[in-house]
Design a protein around this motif. Sequence first.
Motif, mmCIF file in Angstrom:
data_model
loop_
_atom_site.group_PDB
_atom_site.id
_atom_site.type_symbol
_atom_site.label_atom_id
_atom_site.label_comp_id
_atom_site.label_asym_id
_atom_site.label_seq_id
_atom_site.Cartn_x
_atom_site.Cartn_y
_atom_site.Cartn_z
ATOM 1 N N VAL A 39 0.840 -1.197 0.000
ATOM 2 C CA VAL A 39 0.000 0.000 0.000
ATOM 3 C C VAL A 39 0.877 1.249 0.000
ATOM 4 O O VAL A 39 0.605 2.229 -0.703
ATOM 5 N N ARG A 40 1.948 1.223 0.806
ATOM 6 C CA ARG A 40 2.852 2.367 0.879
ATOM 7 C C ARG A 40 3.435 2.705 -0.491
ATOM 8 O O ARG A 40 3.527 3.886 -0.859
ATOM 9 N N SER A 41 3.789 1.694 -1.265
ATOM 10 C CA SER A 41 4.368 1.953 -2.584
ATOM 11 C C SER A 41 3.369 2.637 -3.503
ATOM 12 O O SER A 41 3.735 3.490 -4.315
ATOM 13 N N ARG A 42 2.079 2.290 -3.367
ATOM 14 C CA ARG A 42 1.051 2.932 -4.192
ATOM 15 C C ARG A 42 0.858 4.387 -3.766
ATOM 16 O O ARG A 42 0.765 5.281 -4.601
ATOM 17 N N LEU A 43 0.805 4.614 -2.452
ATOM 18 C CA LEU A 43 0.570 5.958 -1.954
ATOM 19 C C LEU A 43 1.775 6.872 -2.135
ATOM 20 O O LEU A 43 1.653 8.090 -2.024
ATOM 21 N N SER A 44 2.922 6.298 -2.415
ATOM 22 C CA SER A 44 4.139 7.092 -2.602
ATOM 23 C C SER A 44 4.368 7.487 -4.059
ATOM 24 O O SER A 44 5.348 8.171 -4.367
ATOM 25 N N ASP A 45 3.467 7.076 -4.944
ATOM 26 C CA ASP A 45 3.598 7.387 -6.368
ATOM 27 C C ASP A 45 3.155 8.825 -6.608
ATOM 28 O O ASP A 45 1.966 9.130 -6.701
ATOM 29 N N LEU A 46 4.114 9.740 -6.717
ATOM 30 C CA LEU A 46 3.792 11.152 -6.855
ATOM 31 C C LEU A 46 3.179 11.490 -8.209
ATOM 32 O O LEU A 46 2.609 12.577 -8.370
ATOM 33 N N ASP A 47 3.291 10.590 -9.168
ATOM 34 C CA ASP A 47 2.646 10.824 -10.461
ATOM 35 C C ASP A 47 1.135 10.643 -10.369
ATOM 36 O O ASP A 47 0.385 11.167 -11.205
ATOM 37 N N LEU A 48 0.681 9.893 -9.366
ATOM 38 C CA LEU A 48 -0.752 9.619 -9.208
ATOM 39 C C LEU A 48 -1.338 10.284 -7.977
ATOM 40 O O LEU A 48 -2.480 10.745 -7.995
ATOM 41 N N VAL A 49 -0.559 10.374 -6.911
ATOM 42 C CA VAL A 49 -1.093 10.764 -5.601
ATOM 43 C C VAL A 49 -0.688 12.198 -5.246
ATOM 44 O O VAL A 49 0.488 12.554 -5.289
ATOM 45 N N ARG A 50 -1.688 12.996 -4.866
ATOM 46 C CA ARG A 50 -1.444 14.330 -4.326
ATOM 47 C C ARG A 50 -1.558 14.223 -2.803
ATOM 48 O O ARG A 50 -2.599 13.809 -2.280
ATOM 49 N N ARG A 51 -0.512 14.587 -2.098
ATOM 50 C CA ARG A 51 -0.485 14.436 -0.643
ATOM 51 C C ARG A 51 -0.705 15.780 0.041
ATOM 52 O O ARG A 51 -0.053 16.773 -0.280
ATOM 53 N N LEU A 52 -1.638 15.802 1.005
ATOM 54 C CA LEU A 52 -1.908 16.985 1.815
ATOM 55 C C LEU A 52 -1.660 16.612 3.274
ATOM 56 O O LEU A 52 -2.271 15.672 3.785
ATOM 57 N N HIS A 53 -0.767 17.322 3.939
ATOM 58 C CA HIS A 53 -0.427 16.986 5.331
ATOM 59 C C HIS A 53 -0.887 18.111 6.248
ATOM 60 O O HIS A 53 -0.451 19.251 6.118
ATOM 61 N N ILE A 54 -1.791 17.796 7.183
ATOM 62 C CA ILE A 54 -2.309 18.767 8.145
ATOM 63 C C ILE A 54 -1.560 18.589 9.461
ATOM 64 O O ILE A 54 -1.531 17.495 10.024
ATOM 65 N N THR A 55 -0.955 19.664 9.956
ATOM 66 C CA THR A 55 -0.206 19.585 11.212
ATOM 67 C C THR A 55 -0.981 20.142 12.393
ATOM 68 O O THR A 55 -0.482 20.130 13.516
ATOM 69 N N ALA A 56 -2.206 20.627 12.165
ATOM 70 C CA ALA A 56 -3.012 21.202 13.250
ATOM 71 C C ALA A 56 -3.431 20.113 14.229
ATOM 72 O O ALA A 56 -3.565 18.940 13.864
ATOM 73 N N PRO A 57 -3.689 20.471 15.496
ATOM 74 C CA PRO A 57 -4.077 19.485 16.521
ATOM 75 C C PRO A 57 -5.559 19.142 16.438
ATOM 76 O O PRO A 57 -6.279 19.619 15.557
ATOM 77 N N ASP A 58 -6.017 18.335 17.364
ATOM 78 C CA ASP A 58 -7.402 17.888 17.431
ATOM 79 C C ASP A 58 -8.320 19.065 17.752
ATOM 80 O O ASP A 58 -8.197 19.690 18.805
ATOM 81 N N PHE A 59 -9.250 19.372 16.845
ATOM 82 C CA PHE A 59 -10.143 20.507 17.071
ATOM 83 C C PHE A 59 -11.143 20.225 18.192
ATOM 84 O O PHE A 59 -11.781 21.157 18.699
ATOM 85 N N ARG A 60 -11.306 18.951 18.579
ATOM 86 C CA ARG A 60 -12.301 18.615 19.602
ATOM 87 C C ARG A 60 -11.837 19.005 21.000
ATOM 88 O O ARG A 60 -12.608 19.037 21.930
ATOM 89 N N ARG A 61 -10.549 19.270 21.146
ATOM 90 C CA ARG A 61 -10.011 19.639 22.449
ATOM 91 C C ARG A 61 -9.718 21.127 22.450
ATOM 92 O O ARG A 61 -9.165 21.668 21.505
ATOM 93 N N SER A 62 -10.082 21.821 23.486
ATOM 94 C CA SER A 62 -9.837 23.254 23.554
ATOM 95 C C SER A 62 -8.350 23.519 23.643
ATOM 96 O O SER A 62 -7.545 22.648 23.985
ATOM 97 N N VAL A 63 -7.974 24.769 23.367
ATOM 98 C CA VAL A 63 -6.559 25.144 23.424
ATOM 99 C C VAL A 63 -6.007 24.926 24.824
ATOM 100 O O VAL A 63 -4.891 24.455 25.004
#
Length: 469
Positions: A231-255
Motif C-alpha cells: 500500500v505504501r508503494s502505491r501511496l508514494s507514487d507522486l505521479d498519481l497521488v497528491r499528498r496533503l499533510h495537516i499539522t493542526a491538533p485535534d479541534f475537539r479539544r480546547s486550546v
Amino acid sequence: MLGESGKKISKSTEVSNQSLESIKTPNSVCEICDGLGWISPDVSQSDPMFGKLVPCPHRKNEVDRSKIKRIMNELGLLSSLTFENFNPVGHADTEEQRNSLLAAVDGARRFISDPRGWLLIEGTYGCGKTHLAAAVANACLDVGVPVKFVNVPDLLDYLRGAYSPSVEETFDDRFGEVRDAPMLILDDLGTQNATQWAEEKLYQILNARYISKKPTVITTNLDLNNMDPRVRSRLSDLDLVRRLHITAPDFRRSVVEQEKDAVNKLWLYSEKTFSSFSLRSNELQKEERDNLRQALEMAKNYAADPKDWLIFTGNIGSGKTHLAAAIANEVARKYPPMFVVVPDLFDYLRAAFNPDSRWTLSLYKRFEDIRQCALLILDDLGTESATGWVREKLYQIINYRYMARLPTVITTSLEMRQLDKHIQARILDESHCAVFPIIVPNYRGGTIVHEPRVDKTFANKKYGNKSSR
C-alpha cells in the motif's frame, strides 16, 4: 424493442442521441420505451446483449438521481460537511498549522475541479481530515457524480458481513461495489484491525484502483512507513497521488486542554527559553562556562533545524531540562512538539493499559501520538520505576522513533552504562544520535555527583558552534 414508429431502437441510438435536456419528464410517455423504462438493444444474435433488457436513458437518469439521494442519506451527518463550513484556522495554534489547513483546503478544492488520480490527506486525530473528505464527497454529489464514502474499519465489517447466510448480496457484489466505485473515499485508513485478511482485501481494492487510476480519496493518521509496504508503494507514487499533510491538533479539544495535556508538560516550562537560560558566569570555572555555553549553542542549532537525536546528560540541576524545554518552546512557534517527563508518562500509560480502564482506547491513541509526534522531548530518562513493563513501553517508543528517524531530545542524569542495554544501543549510534555531557554542578548548590563518560567530539561536529565547523 419497438417504438411508436414501429422501428426497432438500436443500442447506439439509445445511448448517443439522448442528452439530459431531451429526456422526457416522468409525467410524459417516453418516445423510446413507450414509458416501460426498458429497451432491448438492436444487436446480432451473437452479441452478449441480444435478448436482454437495459434501462432506457430516461430511466437511467432517474436511477442515477435516486442513487445520489441514497448516498446522501448514507453519509448521514457527514452530508452537512462542506468546504463552506470548514474553518481552516479555528483550531490552529501556530502559523505553520494554519498554513497546513489552508493548503489542505486549497488542495481538496483543486482535486474537485480536476478529480483525477488520488488525494491523500494526512494528519492526527481530529485535525479536519474527515471533514475535508466529506466536503469532497458532497461537492461530487452536487454535480451528479456518485461517490462511495466508507470508513475503513466499517468497510471491512461490511465485506465480512457478506459471508452471513442471511445476506442476499455476495461478497463479490459488495467487493466490486467498492472497488469499482466512480469515486471512492476511504476514511481513516490504518485504524482497522490489521489482520492478514484485512490487509489483503484493502490491498486488492487499492491496487485495482491504482491500476485503473480511478479517482480515490484517502485519509490517514498513520505515517506511510507504518503501512503495508504494498500500500505504501502505491501511496508514494507522486505521479498519481497528491499528498496533503495537516499539522493542526485535534479541534475537539480546547486550546487550554491541549496546553495542559496530561502527558505533554510543555505548558509548565513556558518560561524556559534560550533568552532566560543563565550561563552562570560568576560561579563557574572556565571549563564549566565553556561547556555550558557550548551546550546552549548546540541546543539553539538543533531547535533551528531539528533532525536526528540530541541527548543531554549531566548532574541533576545542571540545566538539561531548561535547554530541552527551550528547544521545545522554540519549535512550538512552527509546530507542536511533545515535552514528556518520563516518570509522569508511565503513570499515565499504566492507566491506559489497565484492563479496567474506561479510557483504554483514547489513552492508547495518546501512546501512538507520543511515538509518532514531529518532535519528542523525553525529560529525566532513567528516573522512572524500571519494571519490565515500563522498560518494554519505553523501548517501544524509543525504538520506533529510532527506526523512523524522528527528531528526539533526551535528558538523563544517568551514565550511558546505567541505561537499559537496548536503549543504550540506540543512543550510542553516532550516525543518528549526538550525546553531550554537561559537566557543571547543580545550580541549586552542591557538587557534581558524576561526569558522564561520553566523548563530546561527535556532538560538537553535529550541533556545535557553526563557525568552528
